[in-house]
Design a protein around this motif. Structure first.
Motif, PDB file in Angstrom:
ATOM      1  N   ILE A 287       0.922  -0.997   0.123  1.00  0.00           N
ATOM      2  CA  ILE A 287      -0.124  -0.300  -0.035  1.00  0.00           C
ATOM      3  C   ILE A 287       0.940   1.242  -0.280  1.00  0.00           C
ATOM      4  CG2 ILE A 287      -1.648   1.389   1.693  1.00  0.00           C
ATOM      5  CD1 ILE A 287      -2.737  -1.708   2.182  1.00  0.00           C
ATOM      6  N   GLY A 288       1.954   1.094   1.154  1.00  0.00           N
ATOM      7  CA  GLY A 288       3.156   2.901   0.783  1.00  0.00           C
ATOM      8  C   GLY A 288       3.170   2.616  -0.554  1.00  0.00           C
ATOM      9  N   ASP A 289       3.818   1.596  -1.468  1.00  0.00           N
ATOM     10  CA  ASP A 289       3.693   1.937  -2.891  1.00  0.00           C
ATOM     11  C   ASP A 289       3.231   2.301  -3.574  1.00  0.00           C
ATOM     12  OD1 ASP A 289       6.702   0.742  -2.944  1.00  0.00           O
ATOM     13  OD2 ASP A 289       6.573  -0.945  -3.010  1.00  0.00           O
ATOM     14  N   ARG A 290       2.226   2.188  -3.715  1.00  0.00           N
ATOM     15  CA  ARG A 290       0.404   2.420  -4.317  1.00  0.00           C
ATOM     16  C   ARG A 290       0.161   3.557  -3.782  1.00  0.00           C
ATOM     17  NH1 ARG A 290      -0.886  -2.928  -3.750  1.00  0.00           N
ATOM     18  NH2 ARG A 290      -2.253  -2.796  -1.849  1.00  0.00           N
ATOM     19  N   LEU A 291       0.341   4.004  -2.573  1.00  0.00           N
ATOM     20  CA  LEU A 291       0.402   5.692  -2.097  1.00  0.00           C
ATOM     21  C   LEU A 291       1.482   6.449  -2.554  1.00  0.00           C
ATOM     22  CD1 LEU A 291       0.349   6.862   1.429  1.00  0.00           C
ATOM     23  CD2 LEU A 291       1.645   7.650   0.392  1.00  0.00           C
ATOM     24  N   ALA A 292       2.642   5.727  -2.944  1.00  0.00           N
ATOM     25  CA  ALA A 292       4.248   6.745  -3.026  1.00  0.00           C
ATOM     26  C   ALA A 292       3.408   7.160  -5.025  1.00  0.00           C
ATOM     27  CB  ALA A 292       4.460   6.218  -2.894  1.00  0.00           C
ATOM     28  N   ALA A 293       3.039   6.218  -5.858  1.00  0.00           N
ATOM     29  CA  ALA A 293       2.747   6.471  -6.979  1.00  0.00           C
ATOM     30  C   ALA A 293       2.175   7.357  -7.426  1.00  0.00           C
ATOM     31  CB  ALA A 293       2.571   4.818  -7.641  1.00  0.00           C
ATOM     32  N   ALA A 294       0.788   6.579  -6.468  1.00  0.00           N
ATOM     33  CA  ALA A 294      -0.505   7.805  -6.858  1.00  0.00           C
ATOM     34  C   ALA A 294      -0.372   9.244  -6.468  1.00  0.00           C
ATOM     35  CB  ALA A 294      -1.585   7.268  -5.355  1.00  0.00           C
ATOM     36  N   VAL A 295       0.709   9.506  -5.527  1.00  0.00           N
ATOM     37  CA  VAL A 295       0.576  11.224  -4.652  1.00  0.00           C
ATOM     38  C   VAL A 295       1.511  11.047  -4.263  1.00  0.00           C
ATOM     39  CG1 VAL A 295      -2.105  10.523  -4.150  1.00  0.00           C
ATOM     40  CG2 VAL A 295      -0.136  10.053  -1.945  1.00  0.00           C
ATOM     41  N   LEU A 296       1.992  11.296  -4.177  1.00  0.00           N
ATOM     42  CA  LEU A 296       3.648  11.464  -3.370  1.00  0.00           C
ATOM     43  C   LEU A 296       4.612  12.066  -4.872  1.00  0.00           C
ATOM     44  CD1 LEU A 296       4.921   8.745  -0.421  1.00  0.00           C
ATOM     45  CD2 LEU A 296       3.413  12.074  -0.415  1.00  0.00           C
ATOM     46  N   GLY A 297       4.690  11.119  -5.791  1.00  0.00           N
ATOM     47  CA  GLY A 297       6.124  11.088  -7.134  1.00  0.00           C
ATOM     48  C   GLY A 297       7.012  10.771  -6.063  1.00  0.00           C
ATOM     49  N   ALA A 298       6.756   9.584  -6.020  1.00  0.00           N
ATOM     50  CA  ALA A 298       7.951   8.348  -5.371  1.00  0.00           C
ATOM     51  C   ALA A 298       8.288   6.593  -6.381  1.00  0.00           C
ATOM     52  CB  ALA A 298       8.347   8.567  -4.348  1.00  0.00           C
ATOM     53  N   GLU A 299       9.343   6.400  -6.572  1.00  0.00           N
ATOM     54  CA  GLU A 299       9.364   5.292  -6.539  1.00  0.00           C
ATOM     55  C   GLU A 299       9.446   4.236  -5.547  1.00  0.00           C
ATOM     56  OE1 GLU A 299       9.968   4.030  -9.735  1.00  0.00           O
ATOM     57  OE2 GLU A 299       9.940   6.273 -10.506  1.00  0.00           O
ATOM     58  N   PRO A 300       8.911   2.789  -5.589  1.00  0.00           N
ATOM     59  CA  PRO A 300       8.746   2.178  -4.959  1.00  0.00           C
ATOM     60  C   PRO A 300      10.112   1.945  -3.643  1.00  0.00           C
ATOM     61  CG  PRO A 300       8.203   1.052  -7.088  1.00  0.00           C
ATOM     62  CD  PRO A 300       8.843   2.270  -7.093  1.00  0.00           C
ATOM     63  N   GLY A 301       9.670   1.426  -2.818  1.00  0.00           N
ATOM     64  CA  GLY A 301      10.485   1.057  -1.952  1.00  0.00           C
ATOM     65  C   GLY A 301      10.879   2.334  -1.071  1.00  0.00           C
ATOM     66  N   GLN A 302      10.255   2.977  -0.714  1.00  0.00           N
ATOM     67  CA  GLN A 302      10.760   3.985   0.368  1.00  0.00           C
ATOM     68  C   GLN A 302       9.361   4.906   0.996  1.00  0.00           C
ATOM     69  OE1 GLN A 302      13.507   7.110  -2.604  1.00  0.00           O
ATOM     70  NE2 GLN A 302      11.590   5.911  -4.071  1.00  0.00           N
ATOM     71  N   THR A 303       8.277   3.699   0.367  1.00  0.00           N
ATOM     72  CA  THR A 303       6.824   4.480   1.614  1.00  0.00           C
ATOM     73  C   THR A 303       6.768   3.290   2.043  1.00  0.00           C
ATOM     74  OG1 THR A 303       6.677   6.089  -0.342  1.00  0.00           O
ATOM     75  CG2 THR A 303       4.810   5.440   1.682  1.00  0.00           C
ATOM     76  N   VAL A 304       6.026   3.331   3.306  1.00  0.00           N
ATOM     77  CA  VAL A 304       5.425   2.280   4.426  1.00  0.00           C
ATOM     78  C   VAL A 304       4.497   2.939   4.854  1.00  0.00           C
ATOM     79  CG1 VAL A 304       7.005   2.094   6.491  1.00  0.00           C
ATOM     80  CG2 VAL A 304       5.818   0.412   5.311  1.00  0.00           C
ATOM     81  N   VAL A 305       3.465   2.058   5.169  1.00  0.00           N
ATOM     82  CA  VAL A 305       2.165   2.595   5.800  1.00  0.00           C
ATOM     83  C   VAL A 305       2.702   1.987   6.984  1.00  0.00           C
ATOM     84  CG1 VAL A 305      -0.677   3.316   5.936  1.00  0.00           C
ATOM     85  CG2 VAL A 305       1.089   3.117   4.160  1.00  0.00           C
ATOM     86  N   ALA A 306       2.044   2.908   8.235  1.00  0.00           N
ATOM     87  CA  ALA A 306       2.329   2.930   9.713  1.00  0.00           C
ATOM     88  C   ALA A 306       2.273   3.650  10.798  1.00  0.00           C
ATOM     89  CB  ALA A 306       3.820   1.962  10.045  1.00  0.00           C
ATOM     90  N   ASP A 307       1.765   3.421  11.957  1.00  0.00           N
ATOM     91  CA  ASP A 307       1.511   4.197  13.294  1.00  0.00           C
ATOM     92  C   ASP A 307       1.018   6.067  12.893  1.00  0.00           C
ATOM     93  OD1 ASP A 307       3.614   2.851  14.542  1.00  0.00           O
ATOM     94  OD2 ASP A 307       4.988   3.508  12.916  1.00  0.00           O
ATOM     95  N   SER A 308       1.142   6.437  13.912  1.00  0.00           N
ATOM     96  CA  SER A 308       0.435   7.925  13.538  1.00  0.00           C
ATOM     97  C   SER A 308       1.424   9.304  13.075  1.00  0.00           C
ATOM     98  CB  SER A 308      -0.644   8.071  15.380  1.00  0.00           C
ATOM     99  OG  SER A 308       1.433   8.172  15.855  1.00  0.00           O
ATOM    100  N   THR A 309       0.852   9.842  12.616  1.00  0.00           N
ATOM    101  CA  THR A 309       1.452  10.944  12.088  1.00  0.00           C
ATOM    102  C   THR A 309       2.441  11.316  13.124  1.00  0.00           C
ATOM    103  OG1 THR A 309       0.139  12.191  10.870  1.00  0.00           O
ATOM    104  CG2 THR A 309       2.091  13.362  11.230  1.00  0.00           C
TER     105      THR A 309
END
Length: 405
Positions: free
Chosen positions: A79-101
């Motif tokens: 899900i982190g990779d999908r989020l990165a592609a959709a809204v962050l302008g980031a390649e896979p392997g750099q985003t993870v969904v976890a915890d609170s802000t």
């Protein structure tokens, strides 16, 4: 000439995102005129309700603990990779969904301080959201850092010039919000990141009011570290988990301070000593919140389908209409957001000396907004769920409430 309700309805008829409103649950509440707080909590997608029901009856109810090995363990990264592609302008392997802000920001700031040993200052925004300021102060106290505060214009935000004036050879990291929570000011992501790098510092960006509202290009901007929530414009649900972004070049040196079993290189080895995993798994601490992750996944899918360019175009049109109606209809009310749409995110803050009372009266009249002290009333405009006619009706009610006060 002041735009009419008919003008707003014509904008809705031409809106390429209008059909997305039908993809969300609408409450049976005849007293609700307009929901203008989607930048605090987005509406629930119908697909999320269906997916959660399936989770309870099948993944959890039928497969039980076997679901961890059948896909749950990888959801934070997928899900982190999908989020990165959709809204962050980031390649896979750099985003993870976890915890609170809050937890994510703490992890990133502590890691940033550790990656710049010998530097004893952090640059931060005195007008930032309270959590950001509180975490900065806590990390500074723990790491022996001095905070160099920037105090921007409340109706604007931190500028590139502000950052250049505050960074130097002692700066470990700069931490700012990309879109200001109060004014919706859009900071210069590229310029500020480059200025911090020129001083040898890192940048920790808070993207809570950017994600799903303003297009981002973290990789192209050379962003180091970022975090953000998912329950605003991504509509992931109350308390849905946040995300962390760590640039690939920094991951080997990323030492997060909350070391839990899920960040271990071999979580199920139950080893005596902690050994960090490679990649973004090392950013995890505890067990992934599966129900919350489902909300994030469905919210990201909707935003990806709509496309950030179309979302941004509608956000600009909505905020332009809000500013125009505020100028024309709301006597005694000021604009506490940038008037330049290129510098304004997905909400508009109007100001009034009695903002708290007015906010309460608006909510009682069926227009859900929020108050931001000392004098702000924030009008949140969520492009996938807010219509132009809904906004127009809300501003008409606002004018009536003002006349009665």
């Amino acid at each position: 000439m002041t735009p009419t309700l008919a003008d707003a309805e014509r904008l809705d008829a031409a809106d390429p995102l209008a059909s997305f409103r039908d993809r969300f649950l609408v409450p049976d509440d005849p007293g609700l005129v307009a929901y203008l707080d989607g930048n605090s909590l987005g509406r629930p997608p119908k697909a999320t309700a269906e997916r959660l029901a399936a989770l309870v009856t099948h993944d959890w109810g039928t497969r039980l603990i076997r679901s961890w090995s059948e896909g749950w363990m990888e959801l934070p990264f997928e899900i982190g990779d999908r989020l990165a592609a959709a809204v962050l302008g980031a390649e896979p392997g750099q985003t993870v969904v976890a915890d609170s802000t809050t937890v994510c920001l703490y992890k990133l700031m502590r890691a940033a301080a550790a990656m710049r040993p010998g530097r004893d200052e952090v640059v931060a925004d005195r007008g930032n959201f309270p959590t950001d300021r509180y975490v900065v102060e806590a990390v500074a106290a723990e790491c022996g850092l001095t905070v160099r505060w920037i105090s921007p214009d409340p109706a604007g935000g931190v500028t590139l010039a502000d950052v250049v004036d505050h960074v130097g050879e002692r700066t470990a990291f700069v931490t700012l919000s990309h879109v200001a929570y109060r004014s919706a000011w859009i900071a210069d992501l590229h310029g500020i990141t480059a200025a911090a790098h020129d001083a040898g510092a890192l940048v920790v960006w808070d993207l809570c009011h950017s994600v799903g509202s303003v297009p981002l290009d973290l990789d192209a901007a050379g962003v180091d570290l970022a975090a953000g929530c998912t329950y605003k414009f991504l509509n992931a649900g109350p308390g849905a988990p946040a995300f962390l972004y760590v640039a690939a070049a920094l991951q080997d040196g990323f030492a997060q301070p909350i070391t839990g079993w899920m960040g271990h290189a071999e979580p199920f080895a139950m080893g005596r000593d902690y050994a960090p995993a490679t990649g973004m798994r090392r950013a995890l601490s505890g067990t992934p919140p599966i129900t919350g992750l489902i909300g994030v996944d469905e919210g990201v899918k909707l935003v990806a389908e709509a496309g950030m360019d179309r979302i941004r175009a509608k956000a600009v049109a909505l905020t332009e209409l809000a500013v125009t109606l505020a100028d024309d209809l709301l006597d005694g009310v000021g604009i506490g957001s940038p008037r330049d749409p290129a510098r304004r995110g997905g909400h508009v803050t109007v100001t009034h000396p009695d903002a708290k009372t007015l906010s309460d009266r608006l909510i009682a009249a069926g227009v859900v907004v929020d108050h931001r002290p000392p004098d702000g009333i924030r009008i949140g405009l969520s492009p996938l769920t807010t219509s132009f006619a809904e906004l127009h009706r809300a501003m008409t009610v606002f004018a009536d409430v003002l006349q009665m006060s």
